[in-house]
Design a protein around this motif. Structure first.
Motif, PDB file in Angstrom:
ATOM      1  N   VAL A 129       0.843  -1.185   0.000  1.00 31.48           N
ATOM      2  CA  VAL A 129       0.000   0.000   0.000  1.00 31.48           C
ATOM      3  C   VAL A 129       0.880   1.236   0.000  1.00 31.48           C
ATOM      4  O   VAL A 129       1.694   1.443   0.901  1.00 31.48           O
ATOM      5  N   ALA A 130       0.764   2.039  -1.018  1.00 30.31           N
ATOM      6  CA  ALA A 130       1.559   3.257  -1.117  1.00 30.31           C
ATOM      7  C   ALA A 130       0.996   4.306  -0.175  1.00 30.31           C
ATOM      8  O   ALA A 130      -0.067   4.144   0.421  1.00 30.31           O
ATOM      9  N   THR A 131       1.715   5.377  -0.048  1.00 36.30           N
ATOM     10  CA  THR A 131       1.278   6.425   0.880  1.00 36.30           C
ATOM     11  C   THR A 131      -0.067   6.991   0.488  1.00 36.30           C
ATOM     12  O   THR A 131      -0.822   7.457   1.332  1.00 36.30           O
ATOM     13  N   ALA A 132      -0.383   6.905  -0.791  1.00 37.78           N
ATOM     14  CA  ALA A 132      -1.676   7.432  -1.237  1.00 37.78           C
ATOM     15  C   ALA A 132      -2.791   6.432  -0.995  1.00 37.78           C
ATOM     16  O   ALA A 132      -3.955   6.725  -1.243  1.00 37.78           O
ATOM     17  N   GLY A 133      -2.449   5.241  -0.525  1.00 48.91           N
ATOM     18  CA  GLY A 133      -3.471   4.245  -0.204  1.00 48.91           C
ATOM     19  C   GLY A 133      -3.866   3.382  -1.386  1.00 48.91           C
ATOM     20  O   GLY A 133      -4.818   2.622  -1.305  1.00 48.91           O
ATOM     21  N   GLN A 134      -3.143   3.487  -2.488  1.00 49.98           N
ATOM     22  CA  GLN A 134      -3.491   2.702  -3.659  1.00 49.98           C
ATOM     23  C   GLN A 134      -2.648   1.441  -3.720  1.00 49.98           C
ATOM     24  O   GLN A 134      -1.471   1.443  -3.373  1.00 49.98           O
ATOM     25  N   GLU A 135      -3.262   0.341  -4.191  1.00 54.15           N
ATOM     26  CA  GLU A 135      -2.510  -0.890  -4.397  1.00 54.15           C
ATOM     27  C   GLU A 135      -1.675  -0.702  -5.658  1.00 54.15           C
ATOM     28  O   GLU A 135      -2.192  -0.310  -6.699  1.00 54.15           O
ATOM     29  N   ASN A 136      -0.394  -0.981  -5.565  1.00 54.29           N
ATOM     30  CA  ASN A 136       0.443  -0.734  -6.741  1.00 54.29           C
ATOM     31  C   ASN A 136       0.990  -1.992  -7.384  1.00 54.29           C
ATOM     32  O   ASN A 136       1.592  -1.943  -8.437  1.00 54.29           O
ATOM     33  N   VAL A 137       0.799  -3.153  -6.752  1.00 58.97           N
ATOM     34  CA  VAL A 137       1.271  -4.393  -7.346  1.00 58.97           C
ATOM     35  C   VAL A 137       0.238  -5.483  -7.072  1.00 58.97           C
ATOM     36  O   VAL A 137      -0.297  -5.570  -5.983  1.00 58.97           O
ATOM     37  N   ALA A 138      -0.019  -6.310  -8.067  1.00 62.31           N
ATOM     38  CA  ALA A 138      -0.968  -7.407  -7.877  1.00 62.31           C
ATOM     39  C   ALA A 138      -0.267  -8.608  -7.279  1.00 62.31           C
ATOM     40  O   ALA A 138       0.890  -8.862  -7.579  1.00 62.31           O
ATOM     41  N   GLU A 139      -0.954  -9.358  -6.447  1.00 61.20           N
ATOM     42  CA  GLU A 139      -0.389 -10.593  -5.908  1.00 61.20           C
ATOM     43  C   GLU A 139      -0.700 -11.710  -6.888  1.00 61.20           C
ATOM     44  O   GLU A 139      -1.855 -12.014  -7.143  1.00 61.20           O
ATOM     45  N   ASP A 140       0.331 -12.285  -7.448  1.00 57.18           N
ATOM     46  CA  ASP A 140       0.153 -13.295  -8.485  1.00 57.18           C
ATOM     47  C   ASP A 140       1.313 -14.264  -8.433  1.00 57.18           C
ATOM     48  O   ASP A 140       2.418 -13.923  -8.814  1.00 57.18           O
ATOM     49  N   LYS A 141       1.068 -15.471  -7.947  1.00 57.75           N
ATOM     50  CA  LYS A 141       2.127 -16.467  -7.848  1.00 57.75           C
ATOM     51  C   LYS A 141       2.079 -17.445  -9.017  1.00 57.75           C
ATOM     52  O   LYS A 141       2.839 -18.386  -9.059  1.00 57.75           O
ATOM     53  N   LEU A 142       1.168 -17.213  -9.974  1.00 56.44           N
ATOM     54  CA  LEU A 142       0.977 -18.170 -11.041  1.00 56.44           C
ATOM     55  C   LEU A 142       1.497 -17.686 -12.383  1.00 56.44           C
ATOM     56  O   LEU A 142       1.536 -18.445 -13.338  1.00 56.44           O
ATOM     57  N   GLY A 143       1.892 -16.437 -12.494  1.00 54.11           N
ATOM     58  CA  GLY A 143       2.354 -15.926 -13.772  1.00 54.11           C
ATOM     59  C   GLY A 143       1.291 -16.077 -14.835  1.00 54.11           C
ATOM     60  O   GLY A 143       0.120 -15.879 -14.597  1.00 54.11           O
ATOM     61  N   ILE A 144       1.690 -16.458 -16.044  1.00 51.29           N
ATOM     62  CA  ILE A 144       0.768 -16.628 -17.155  1.00 51.29           C
ATOM     63  C   ILE A 144       0.470 -18.093 -17.417  1.00 51.29           C
ATOM     64  O   ILE A 144      -0.630 -18.463 -17.801  1.00 51.29           O
ATOM     65  N   LEU A 145       1.460 -18.976 -17.183  1.00 53.50           N
ATOM     66  CA  LEU A 145       1.338 -20.368 -17.568  1.00 53.50           C
ATOM     67  C   LEU A 145       0.189 -21.092 -16.881  1.00 53.50           C
ATOM     68  O   LEU A 145      -0.643 -21.726 -17.533  1.00 53.50           O
ATOM     69  N   GLU A 146       0.107 -21.039 -15.554  1.00 58.56           N
ATOM     70  CA  GLU A 146      -0.930 -21.787 -14.855  1.00 58.56           C
ATOM     71  C   GLU A 146      -2.340 -21.321 -15.195  1.00 58.56           C
ATOM     72  O   GLU A 146      -3.225 -22.139 -15.417  1.00 58.56           O
TER      73      GLU A 146
END
Length: 392
Positions: A129-146
């Motif tokens: 969470v950035a100081t502005a309160g926005q999510e800046n990165v998605a949580e993704d452990k699967l990449g594109i392949l799965e």
């Protein structure tokens, strides 16, 4: 040597050392000079192998950490937006694209897009969470392949999915042994089966999706995930529509499994279904047997009585005659494919090549993403499948 080879060697050395000790114990004596020298050498070599294994594990950990850091701040939305606005990719995006380009080069494939996604990239990305309160990165452990595998009905049916291929690939096919009976003094016949090959060659799959410029400036997990799903769906839909289609194959695309299958002249009956099963068994096809059908074929199967007013239908629940049924609009017409889908091989080469086109749909406030990826698909054994197209 890799870790497994080192472990195997270590076990052999330990076994030999134990044999030396055991031999002396049986004779109730100490090791002689020769045995002591050999035992000391074995002990030292085991210790050296332990050091090598630890080093390999540490190197692997460093590589994993590097991959994690590479993907940690990567945003596909931001990368596309940067390209569309003629801005340079940030450092993390450049590393990810570099990994994708490396995959393409390794596979011997060309790329033309500004963004190349490594299809087997493994990410351990944590939303912050950035100081502005926005999510800046998605949580993704699967990449594109799965997600791509998960989107394929063929994968659910058990098709063999091979990634990271390099150049043309020959898949060996074994016909099975020929075994027979013979008299007591008769010469034995050759029990060996025969080998053949199925060749896979990379073919360019291309599709596109249009994304609004307003969507591209979003900075949220859900927007990032939606974009990835759209890319995956575009690839999966095109790939399966080709494999489960009826078109002939050529140098540019694989043949559809229903190619050359003529539609039935009469309505499907229970006897037809049993014959499909019998035809498959006659070829000694075993394994996880399933049906893949089109929605229109599924409708016919679910509404066709097994006899005359029995109240029992060809398809009940999600089964036909006890076999699971998967349905997808990718199947051409009223197609029905029955068989062991583990004998269908889907090959994939390189990464996913994205060309960001901000001009074609500019008047509509959209950016076009042209997707290129390399696939091929063929049955290892043609007899592993029985196919029909129901009467229209």
């Amino acid at each position: 040597m890799n870790t497994l080879e080192l472990l195997d060697k270590k076990e052999l050395l330990k076994k030999r050392a134990e044999e030396i000790i055991s031999g002396a114990e049986k004779e109730v004596r100490k090791l002689n000079a020769g045995e002591q020298v050999e035992f000391d050498a074995l002990t030292k070599e085991v210790a050296d192998i332990d050091i090598q294994i630890r080093k390999i594990e540490e190197d692997n950990l460093k590589q994993t950490t590097h991959t994690t850091n590479t993907m940690e701040k990567f945003s596909l939305l931001k990368a596309i937006n940067d390209v569309a606005n003629n801005r340079q990719l940030d450092e993390r995006a450049q590393e990810v694209v570099g990994a994708g380009i490396a995959e393409m080069r390794k596979a011997g494939q060309s790329y033309s897009g500004q963004i190349v996604l490594p299809i087997e990239e493994r990410a351990d990305i944590k939303a912050t969470v950035a100081t502005a309160g926005q999510e800046n990165v998605a949580e993704d452990k699967l990449g594109i392949l799965e997600p791509l595998r998960a989107s394929l009905v063929l994968a659910q049916a058990g098709a063999s999915y091979m990634t990271g291929l390099v150049g043309n690939v020959s898949i060996p096919v074994y016909s099975g042994s020929n075994v027979g009976w013979a008299g007591e003094v008769d010469a034995a016949s050759n029990g060996g089966g025969t080998f053949s090959e199925v060749n896979l060659e990379p073919k360019r799959l291309t599709a596109y999706i249009d994304v609004s410029k307003q969507f591209l400036i979003q900075d949220s997990n859900s927007a990032e995930e939606m974009l990835k799903r759209d890319i995956v769906s575009a690839i999966a839909n095109k790939l399966e529509a080709t494999i489960l289609g009826s078109e002939a194959g050529d140098a540019k695309k694989p043949a559809g499994m229903l190619n050359g299958v003529t539609a039935d002249a009469a309505n499907v009956t229970y006897k037809d279904i049993v014959k499909m099963e019998a035809d498959l068994e006659a070829k000694n096809v075993r394994g996880d047997i399933k049906f893949i059908v089109s929605p229109s074929a599924k409708a016919d199967l679910k509404t066709t009585d097994k006899g005359t007013d029995t109240g029992k239908y060809l398809m009940e629940g999600n089964e036909v005659n006890g076999y699971p049924v998967l349905s997808t609009s990718a199947v051409a017409g009223k197609g029905v494919i029955f068989g062991n889908f583990a004998d269908l091989v889907i090959g994939q080469w390189g990464g996913i090549d994205l060309t960001v086109d901000p001009y074609t749909q500019a008047a509509n406030g959209k950016v076009r993403l042209v997707i290129n990826a390399y696939f091929d698909a063929k049955p290892r054994r043609a007899e592993a499948f029985v196919k029909k197209v129901l009467k229209a």
